[in-house]
Structure formats: C-alpha cells, structure tokens
Design a protein around this motif. Structure first.
Motif, mmCIF file in Angstrom:
data_model
loop_
_atom_site.group_PDB
_atom_site.id
_atom_site.type_symbol
_atom_site.label_atom_id
_atom_site.label_comp_id
_atom_site.label_asym_id
_atom_site.label_seq_id
_atom_site.Cartn_x
_atom_site.Cartn_y
_atom_site.Cartn_z
ATOM 1 N N UNK A 1 -4.221 -2.066 -15.632
ATOM 2 C CA UNK A 1 -2.996 -2.199 -14.853
ATOM 3 C C UNK A 1 -3.105 -3.376 -13.879
ATOM 4 N N UNK A 2 -1.976 -4.029 -13.682
ATOM 5 C CA UNK A 2 -1.924 -5.159 -12.758
ATOM 6 C C UNK A 2 -1.586 -4.673 -11.352
ATOM 7 N N UNK A 3 -2.254 -5.217 -10.355
ATOM 8 C CA UNK A 3 -1.954 -4.929 -8.948
ATOM 9 C C UNK A 3 -1.264 -6.163 -8.368
ATOM 10 N N UNK A 4 0.039 -6.039 -8.175
ATOM 11 C CA UNK A 4 0.839 -7.133 -7.610
ATOM 12 C C UNK A 4 1.673 -6.537 -6.479
ATOM 13 N N UNK A 5 1.088 -6.376 -5.285
ATOM 14 C CA UNK A 5 1.655 -5.481 -4.275
ATOM 15 C C UNK A 5 2.588 -6.128 -3.243
ATOM 16 N N UNK A 6 3.327 -7.155 -3.617
ATOM 17 C CA UNK A 6 4.232 -7.785 -2.646
ATOM 18 C C UNK A 6 5.252 -6.751 -2.146
ATOM 19 N N UNK A 7 5.374 -6.650 -0.817
ATOM 20 C CA UNK A 7 6.309 -5.709 -0.221
ATOM 21 C C UNK A 7 5.758 -4.302 -0.047
ATOM 22 N N UNK A 8 4.567 -4.050 -0.539
ATOM 23 C CA UNK A 8 3.971 -2.718 -0.433
ATOM 24 C C UNK A 8 3.046 -2.653 0.784
ATOM 25 N N UNK A 9 2.793 -1.440 1.292
ATOM 26 C CA UNK A 9 1.829 -1.305 2.391
ATOM 27 C C UNK A 9 0.441 -1.756 1.956
ATOM 28 N N UNK A 10 -0.281 -2.337 2.878
ATOM 29 C CA UNK A 10 -1.642 -2.792 2.584
ATOM 30 C C UNK A 10 -2.542 -1.601 2.290
ATOM 31 N N UNK A 11 -3.271 -1.681 1.176
ATOM 32 C CA UNK A 11 -4.182 -0.617 0.755
ATOM 33 C C UNK A 11 -5.586 -1.208 0.640
ATOM 34 N N UNK A 12 -6.469 -0.915 1.589
ATOM 35 C CA UNK A 12 -7.806 -1.527 1.559
ATOM 36 C C UNK A 12 -8.627 -1.162 0.331
ATOM 37 N N UNK A 13 -8.252 -0.107 -0.383
ATOM 38 C CA UNK A 13 -8.991 0.267 -1.589
ATOM 39 C C UNK A 13 -8.646 -0.641 -2.767
ATOM 40 N N UNK A 14 -7.443 -1.222 -2.737
ATOM 41 C CA UNK A 14 -7.003 -2.060 -3.854
ATOM 42 C C UNK A 14 -6.692 -3.502 -3.446
ATOM 43 N N UNK A 15 -6.590 -3.761 -2.143
ATOM 44 C CA UNK A 15 -6.197 -5.085 -1.678
ATOM 45 C C UNK A 15 -7.298 -5.682 -0.800
ATOM 46 N N UNK A 16 -7.403 -6.991 -0.848
ATOM 47 C CA UNK A 16 -8.316 -7.734 0.025
ATOM 48 C C UNK A 16 -7.487 -8.711 0.855
ATOM 49 N N UNK A 17 -7.461 -8.494 2.175
ATOM 50 C CA UNK A 17 -6.646 -9.335 3.052
ATOM 51 C C UNK A 17 -7.313 -10.684 3.243
ATOM 52 N N UNK A 18 -6.599 -11.736 2.860
ATOM 53 C CA UNK A 18 -7.104 -13.097 3.026
ATOM 54 C C UNK A 18 -6.584 -13.720 4.317
ATOM 55 N N UNK A 19 -5.456 -13.217 4.794
ATOM 56 C CA UNK A 19 -4.865 -13.745 6.030
ATOM 57 C C UNK A 19 -3.902 -12.707 6.579
#
Length: 206
Positions: free
Chosen positions: A136-154
């Motif tokens: 599955x693709x993770x393309x989370x624009x507009x979604x709440x930040x999820x530290x388990x699936x997302x890595x904040x670059x900025x």
C-alpha cells in the motif's frame, strides 16, 4: 512283644506331620506379610498422587505442543506474507526515479510526450503489481501526522492548515501487509504565530 512297647511311627506319618508344620509356618508368614488397612490407604494415596503428577505432565506437554504448533504456523504465515519485503524495498527507488523523471518531463515535443506516456504506463504497472502483493502507498497529504508511518522533514506554518497535519510529501511511504516498508517523508503544519497585540503603552504617542 509287650503291649507297653511304643510302636515307631511310619515314614508316612512323619512326612504328614512335617507337611502340617510347614503349612503352619507358611500361614504365619503370610499373616505377617499381609499389609494393614492403613498401609493399603497409604499405598492408594501414593498411587493417586503419582497418577495426578503423570496427568499434569501430560497436560503440560500437550499445551507446549499446541503452543509450538501455533508459533510455527504464525512463523510460516509471517514468512509467506513478508517474503517479498527485501525485494519490494529494492523496487521503491526505481519507482521513485520514474516518478521524478515524469515530473521533470516538461515541454510539448513528441519525444517528451512519448516519455511521459511510457513513464505513466510503467508506473501503473508498478502500482498494479504492488496491489497484487498487498503493498500500500502512504501519501498522507491533509492527514494528521502519524509518527509510526510518517517522517517529518520540516515543520512550517501554513495558512489554513490544521496544526500537526501533513501539508506536503517529499517522498511517498509504503506498507507491506500492514508492516512499514518505508515511512513517508513529509512536511507538517504548525500553529501560526499570532502577532503581538497592541498594548495601551504602544498606542501612546511620543
């Protein structure tokens, strides 16, 4: 021969007496060897305890076998589900390159148009294969930040965006059967800083 003279016993009578004496001795030994009621109760209790111990061992062995069977089955299922993990990770950079190449292909020339069409078809083939193998693709624009699936670059303030939501995706992430293959690299919105309110002292004229 006088009548007072004792008649010697015959050999048969002697043997008969000996047998009677031996039988009496055996009977007395048997009586001495027979366990008492208390001893029988004790032996029964010991036998019951031993039987219970053997039963407990059998139950534990059965439980251990069931646990081993479940663990083995789980390991096999996991091996089947995630056997492609390493291979899928190697494919992701290839898909990234195709996507970046497509984004960079600007212009209206026939060559550029052919390149765009070919890249789009290849990307669709990738997506079809990924869907077939539960990637599955993770393309989370507009979604709440999820530290388990997302890595904040900025983190940046974006007007109109809810704080702690994803406002941009540098690189898409992917899941394999629910397990993270690669986190999505994202930009996260933060609360906009409110301008300092004017105080009475600020409104005074010099």
């Amino acid at each position: 021969m006088s009548n007072d003279q004792e008649v010697p016993e015959s050999q048969v009578e002697i043997e008969a007496k000996n047998e009677e004496s031996a039988a009496e001795v055996v009977s007395e030994e048997q009586l001495l060897q027979e366990p008492t009621l208390e001893e029988l109760k004790q032996q029964l209790a010991q036998a019951e305890q031993k039987a219970q111990e053997n039963w407990d061992k059998a139950v534990r062995a059965q439980a251990e076998m069931e646990n081993l069977k479940r663990r083995t089955q789980k390991d096999l299922e996991s091996a089947h589900k995630f056997a492609l993990e390493g291979f899928a990770k190697e494919l992701l950079p290839v898909l990234d390159s195709l996507t970046l190449g497509l984004q960079a292909a600007t212009g209206d020339s026939p060559e550029v148009e052919k390149f765009r069409v070919g890249s789009e078809l290849t990307i669709k083939q990738f997506e079809s294969v990924f869907a077939k193998f539960n990637i599955e693709t993770i393309d989370p624009v507009g979604q709440p930040f999820n530290p388990e699936h997302h890595q904040a670059m900025a983190i940046q303030a974006v007007e109109g965006a809810e704080p702690n939501t994803v406002v941009n995706v540098f690189q898409k992430g992917y899941l394999l059967n629910g397990r993270l293959l690669r986190p999505a690299m994202v930009v996260v919105a933060k609360a906009s800083e409110k301008p300092a309110e004017d105080t009475p002292s600020n409104n005074k004229q010099a």
